[in-house]
Scaffold this motif. Sequence first.
Motif, short mmCIF file in Angstrom:
data_model
loop_
_atom_site.label_atom_id
_atom_site.label_comp_id
_atom_site.label_asym_id
_atom_site.label_seq_id
_atom_site.Cartn_x
_atom_site.Cartn_y
_atom_site.Cartn_z
N ASN A 105 0.12 20.28 34.03
CA ASN A 105 0.62 21.00 35.19
C ASN A 105 0.12 22.44 35.18
O ASN A 105 0.03 23.06 34.11
N SER A 114 -6.36 22.25 45.04
CA SER A 114 -6.63 22.54 43.63
C SER A 114 -7.40 23.85 43.51
O SER A 114 -8.44 24.04 44.16
N SER A 156 -0.15 18.73 39.12
CA SER A 156 -0.71 18.19 37.88
C SER A 156 -2.14 17.71 38.06
O SER A 156 -2.64 17.51 39.17
N GLN A 157 -2.78 17.54 36.91
CA GLN A 157 -4.13 16.98 36.86
C GLN A 157 -4.21 16.08 35.64
O GLN A 157 -3.71 16.43 34.57
N HIS A 215 -3.02 21.32 41.90
CA HIS A 215 -3.18 21.75 40.51
C HIS A 215 -3.86 23.11 40.46
O HIS A 215 -4.87 23.34 41.12
#
Length: 257
Positions: free
Chosen positions: A153, A104, A144-145, A124
């Motif tokens: 996304n 991330s 995605s988160q 993400h």
Amino acid sequence: MPQSSPTAAQLLSRITADHGCSGEDLSAVDFDQLDTDEPLQFTDCTLTRARISGTALRESIWINCTFRDCVFSGTALQEAQFTRCGFYNPASVTGAMFQHCSLSSTRFTGCDLTLATFKSCDAHDIAFKDCQMRGTGFEATDFSQSLGRKRLNAAHFDECRLIDARFDRLDLSSCEFSGCDMTGIALTAARLVKARIKRCTLVVPEIGGADFSGADLSGSSLDGFHLPDLRAYSEMQVSAGQQHHLLRGLGVKVVAD
């Protein structure tokens, strides 16, 4: 007498004390043994056939480092920065493997990620800028988160060479590609709803079953981009100059007024 190279234990101690190191061969270092919460910085280091794991590399900075036949396995790399790093070994014709990694907000700038594989990673808001990514593969990777009941996304590819890269069956909705060479890219059954693919070379892509609904392809080259291959493309945006390529794919002949 020539000075002997530091042992793995000595390197671990130095990395912990100095918050990183420069010009070292880190192939034998077990990063899982690092016990520090401080961001680490590595410059001009080399790793060969190393297996890199653990949680100590969050927010780490890597500059001009070389990774030959390396595997990142379950590695926490959130907000890490890789600048001008090489992950491709031309001698063995292999790229690095990132599997089950946390990526991330990780940043890759000016890196060679030829034939690298990102498998089952959380990524993400990952970003790639000016990277060589020929044949790079993304498998079961999540961009995605969760935010409440929503899943957002985000992934960014800027001025990258994504020739023959593989994104099959991924959710790339709302992801951004800008100024990239995406010739021959594989997007089979991928979801690109509201993706932004601006000023890219999207020539002869593999797009069977892909969903481009609401995607913005403004300014991109679309030779060999066939609408009948798509699962959906409602509200997809293209530049006026690209209409004839798409209509030709539908069997419509465009003539001058």
